[in-house]
Design a protein around this motif. Structure first.
Motif, mmCIF file in Angstrom:
data_model
loop_
_atom_site.group_PDB
_atom_site.id
_atom_site.type_symbol
_atom_site.label_atom_id
_atom_site.label_comp_id
_atom_site.label_asym_id
_atom_site.label_seq_id
_atom_site.Cartn_x
_atom_site.Cartn_y
_atom_site.Cartn_z
ATOM 1 N N LYS A 84 -86.752 -76.874 -52.710
ATOM 2 C CA LYS A 84 -87.244 -76.174 -51.306
ATOM 3 C C LYS A 84 -86.495 -74.879 -51.417
ATOM 4 C CE LYS A 84 -87.131 -80.718 -48.681
ATOM 5 N NZ LYS A 84 -86.209 -81.169 -47.206
ATOM 6 N N LEU A 88 -89.644 -71.727 -51.221
ATOM 7 C CA LEU A 88 -90.141 -70.481 -50.392
ATOM 8 C C LEU A 88 -89.302 -69.009 -50.689
ATOM 9 C CD1 LEU A 88 -89.620 -69.966 -47.345
ATOM 10 C CD2 LEU A 88 -87.849 -70.752 -47.041
ATOM 11 N N THR A 89 -88.797 -69.318 -52.061
ATOM 12 C CA THR A 89 -88.455 -67.638 -52.538
ATOM 13 C C THR A 89 -89.215 -67.291 -53.228
ATOM 14 O OG1 THR A 89 -87.169 -69.053 -54.044
ATOM 15 C CG2 THR A 89 -86.050 -67.656 -52.148
ATOM 16 N N LEU A 91 -93.036 -68.362 -52.729
ATOM 17 C CA LEU A 91 -93.350 -67.059 -52.451
ATOM 18 C C LEU A 91 -93.540 -66.390 -51.081
ATOM 19 C CD1 LEU A 91 -96.365 -68.544 -50.262
ATOM 20 C CD2 LEU A 91 -94.758 -69.158 -48.559
ATOM 21 N N LEU A 92 -92.218 -66.353 -50.996
ATOM 22 C CA LEU A 92 -92.162 -64.521 -50.396
ATOM 23 C C LEU A 92 -91.602 -63.495 -50.945
ATOM 24 C CD1 LEU A 92 -88.794 -65.332 -48.066
ATOM 25 C CD2 LEU A 92 -90.918 -64.965 -47.115
ATOM 26 N N SER A 114 -82.578 -68.276 -55.001
ATOM 27 C CA SER A 114 -83.757 -69.158 -56.066
ATOM 28 C C SER A 114 -82.734 -70.018 -56.702
ATOM 29 C CB SER A 114 -84.847 -68.500 -56.941
ATOM 30 O OG SER A 114 -85.065 -69.320 -57.586
#
Length: 400
Positions: A84, A88-89, A91-92, A114
């Motif tokens: 997860k 998320l990282t 995607l950022l 990450s």
């Protein structure tokens, strides 16, 4: 469809392998792309080296304490939270880079976030492969063979493919592919990884005991240290030195794909050669020949940076990397009791990666303080000296 797959008795093992494929492709893209992006943001090879060095340190520490963290948090929870965070990282990074809002500091921070649980998650899932195989109706031997084959195939092909794909679609689109692969890995992992019963709280002395067990094996620790130094430079060459050379010359990232594809070919060729031998080569010759091969690859890069030298240097480096295979078979297949397996495995991985962050940093600093060609000259000299020292050390250990 997914429900039907989940009902399949072998789904846990299949799902884990599919998740690992997606995750390895994500890591391959990120390993090639993120240093490339760092140079775009800073124009500095030193910043590239700093980023990969910091990520390497985090990964190394995570491997060393991976068994402890995984047993403390739980195998499934460790793997899922790592997936997860990675999703998320990435995607950022993709969103900020596309919007031209990504800064060097933010890229380093997101990379560290990450990587922070990558080590524990790797140890957690790899240590549980035999149990997942049992739940899926497979023998541990067959499961480990399939797992090693898939991991090796993806690792050999994904990096080269990622460099060519980035050259075709561009860095910003490639950043989104990293996020997509991470989300796919997270979804597959959540659908396939079983809940394992928590054992008693782990103790730090379990890591110490694992280190003692590893050290007690004849010649394993000296071989591991020498082989780690050789593998570290091979990874430095592929992940940092070649990209830095291409950025300094303004060449295409596709040339990196040529180098990685040639190195994968060389690794496969050498593995096939070693598999056909009647006996494994002596430890002293394994490391010394690998280091000499890597010195020759660095010398080729000193001559010229072109598609031809990328292909030749990659082939020679791949042959050297393949020659190290017997060493890592010895290091990573250390037998351990079931209760101590995660700690021994984490310790083995950390020893394999021991010199990597330092080699990143020293190589980047040398380029920043001198020049690329001067650094290549220094590397040829140091690798040749290291070959002589390692041969003498390992031979003396074998004769004792």
């Amino acid at each position: 469809m997914l429900q039907r797959l989940q009902r399949n008795a072998r789904w846990p093992f299949i799902g884990l392998q599919l998740s690992n494929v997606a995750l390895n492709f994500s890591h391959a893209f990120a390993t090639v792309l993120y240093p490339w992006i760092m140079y775009d943001l800073t124009g500095s090879v030193v910043y590239m080296a700093l980023m990969v060095c910091m990520n390497g340190v985090v990964l190394l520490v995570g491997m060393a304490f991976g068994g402890y963290v995984a047993e403390w948090l739980g195998i499934r929870y460790t793997a899922l939270i790592s997936a997860k965070i990675g999703a998320l990282t990435s995607l950022l990074v993709a969103a900020l880079y596309t919007a031209d809002l990504l800064s060097p500091g933010v890229l380093i921070l997101l990379g560290l976030l990450s990587a922070i649980l990558d080590g524990p998650a790797t140890v957690a899932t790899e240590a549980k492969v035999p149990e997942i195989a049992r739940l899926s109706g497979l023998s541990p031997t067959n499961a480990n063979s399939i797992d090693d084959m898939i991991d090796g195939l993806v690792l050999l092909t994904a990096s080269a493919a990622s460099a060519f794909i980035i050259a075709v679609i561009g860095a910003k689109d490639a950043a989104w592919w990293i996020a997509i692969c991470n989300f796919a890995a997270m979804a597959l992992l959540s659908l396939s990884l079983p809940n394992f019963r928590l054992r008693p709280a782990p103790r730090l002395r379990d890591i110490i005991a694992a280190g003692r067990q590893f050290r007690g094996l004849a010649v394993s620790l000296p071989l591991a240290l020498c082989a780690s130094a050789a593998l570290g430079f091979f990874m430095t060459l592929q992940i940092f030195l070649v990209p830095a050379a291409l950025r300094l010359q303004g060449a295409s990232i596709a040339w990196l794909g040529i180098f990685i594809a040639a190195s994968a070919t060389g690794t496969i060729m050498m593995n096939l050669h070693l598999a056909s031998r009647q006996s494994a080569p002596p430890a002293a010759s394994i490391v010394s020949r690998a280091l000499l091969g890597l010195a020759f690859a660095a010398g080729l890069m000193w001559v010229e940076i072109s598609p031809l030298t990328m292909m030749l240097a990659g082939l020679v480096a791949g042959l050297a990397n393949g020659w190290l295979s017997p060493a890592f078979v010895t290091i990573l297949q250390v037998k351990a009791p079931r209760g101590r397996r995660p700690y021994v495995m984490g310790f083995s991985y950390s020893v394999v990666l021991l010199f990597l962050p330092l080699e990143y940093l020293l190589t980047g600093t040398a380029i920043g303080l001198t020049s690329f060609r001067t650094t290549c000259t220094l590397l040829v000299l140091l690798l040749t000296m290291a070959a002589a020292v390692s041969a003498a050390w390992l031979e003396s250990m074998e004769n004792d």
